[in-house]
Design a protein around this motif. Structure first.
Motif: not given
Length: 447
Positions: A108-113, A137-145, A194-196
């Motif tokens: 599991l790699l924190e973003k950005p890669m 770690g693109h955590v927003l992909r896992y946000d239920p909303v 933009l990356l960070a």
């Protein structure tokens, strides 16, 4: 490059993980083990800071022999865990990711890669060659909303997606904390804004666009307001000794000291005392001597405080993204997606769909179902769901649990690099060769 796993059977005991980088993100992700000790156990930690690694060691009862100052010493050991959480600073992602992949750890790699396209590609290639799973770690992909938005698009509720508008309001004091005084203020030490900060958002747009490839991108942005030329007359170099501090919204005393006086010791107060628990005395000393006590007009920040990115995808889909520092709300994204049959909007809490045929609106809610300790992390419980998905993937030898795997994440990162290329070179970038013509560190550093 599909994800695979070198481990065959499902696990019956808790997944063993090690943490490389015991700062804010490493600590948050590892909290999953405290909530679900039957599913995961933290068995090792590596961090050069004694306070950080000792704190994590005590929280998870890690054996002395599995506590390291340097991840290199950890990876040289015989493999003693199933997976690794890599939460080091942005510029220190590639080497440990490649090394642990080669050792057979799922990652599991924190973003950005990583901070260059070449390094991002190298990480994906190392994981693929080694047959290990990679979750970014693109955590927003896992946000239920956010996930609800994707479900509605896929269900055809708004027809063909024609245009996406997406806003990230960073928050006035959040930007001052992280991108003027903090770890991500300077490109040479971390990466461009933009990356960070906004690789999350470009990734979401790329995700919502589905199989349609981005063909053109343009971007504009600059460093605004936070510079010596805007320093108020009479302002000091540090907030604790500034005669006009009371009139400054970016005052470090307001952001940190006032909070700790009210009993708030979580983010952002916890960040400024790396060697001790935050209290009035330690926070006051940090403001007197450390980087977070500096006047925002006297820092070495050079990352954009506002930036826009315009994209054109195959089939005529267009997208517009804005990131701005100067907002009341903190990271509460706002999204509107325009389709051929309806309009979808999201304020971060619920999704509203207006149907053109019936001319009626329907609200769709998603249950976050995350413990409060994760709900307070700033991502609305998405950290909890990301960890849950990663642990399920490792435990069941099933990468389908991972929503932020190597292939699509790499493509969205490459799009971020091309957008920054556009900003730096003041031109529209055609993305036909994306991935074949990676942006080098030299390009990123150009001003």
């Amino acid at each position: 490059m599909g994800q695979s796993s070198s481990q065959g059977a499902k696990m019956t005991s808790p997944v063993r993980v090690i943490v490389v980088g015991a700062g804010c993100r490493g600590e948050i992700y590892s909290q999953f083990a405290s909530i679900h000790p039957d599913r995961v156990k933290v068995v090792g930690v590596a961090d050069p800071r004694k306070f950080a690694r000792t704190k994590l060691k005590q929280q998870h009862h890690i054996l002395d022999e599995n506590v390291f100052e340097d991840w290199n010493s950890m990876v040289e050991r015989e493999k003693f865990a199933d997976a690794v959480l890599i939460c080091t600073p942005d510029r220190l992602h590639k080497e440990p990711a490649v090394a642990f992949a080669q050792k057979g750890y799922h990652i599991l790699l924190e973003k950005p890669m990583a901070t260059t396209a070449e390094d991002c590609t190298a990480i994906v290639e190392a994981c693929t060659r080694s047959g290990v799973m990679l979750s970014v770690g693109h955590v927003l992909r896992y946000d239920p909303v956010i996930h609800k938005i994707k479900e509605l698009i896929n269900a055809g509720v708004i027809g063909d997606v024609m245009h996406i508008q997406h806003l990230e309001p960073v928050g006035f004091y959040h930007f001052a904390h992280s991108f003027v005084r903090g770890n991500w203020r300077n490109e040479a030490e971390s990466s461009f804004a933009l990356l960070a900060k906004s690789c999350h958002d470009i990734d979401l747009i790329h995700h919502w666009a589905g199989p349609r490839r981005c063909v053109k991108v343009s971007s504009f942005g600059s460093v605004g307001h936070f510079g010596k030329e805007n320093k108020p007359t009479g302002a000091g170099n540090r907030c604790v000794e500034c005669s006009i501090e009371a009139d400054c919204p970016y005052s470090a005393s307001k952001i940190y000291l006032n909070r700790v006086k009210q009993g708030h010791t979580g983010w952002p107060v916890s960040v400024i005392c790396p060697n001790s628990l935050p209290d009035i005395e330690s926070v006051t000393e940090a403001l007197r001597t450390g980087p977070y006590g500096r006047c925002v007009y006297e820092c070495d920040n050079d990352v954009c405080s506002n930036q826009v990115v315009n994209m054109e995808f195959e089939g005529g889909l267009t997208a517009a993204f804005s990131m701005v520092a100067f907002t009341e709300e903190i990271c509460k994204r706002k999204t509107t997606i325009y389709g051929s049959k309806g309009e979808l909007s999201c304020d971060g809490h619920e999704v509203r769909v207006f149907d053109f045929l019936s001319q009626r609106s329907t609200k769709h809610k998603a249950h976050k179902d995350a413990p409060m300790v994760f709900g307070m992390s700033g991502h609305g419980g998405a950290d909890y769901h990301l960890m849950g998905a990663f642990i399920s993937a490792v435990a069941n030898n099933d990468p389908s649990h991972i929503r932020s795997g190597p292939e699509e994440t790499l493509l969205s990162h490459l799009l971020v690099f091309e957008a920054e290329r556009s900003r730096l070179e003041s031109r529209v970038v055609h993305c036909g060769d994306i991935g074949k013509r990676p942006m080098t560190e030299k390009h990123v550093q150009t001003t």
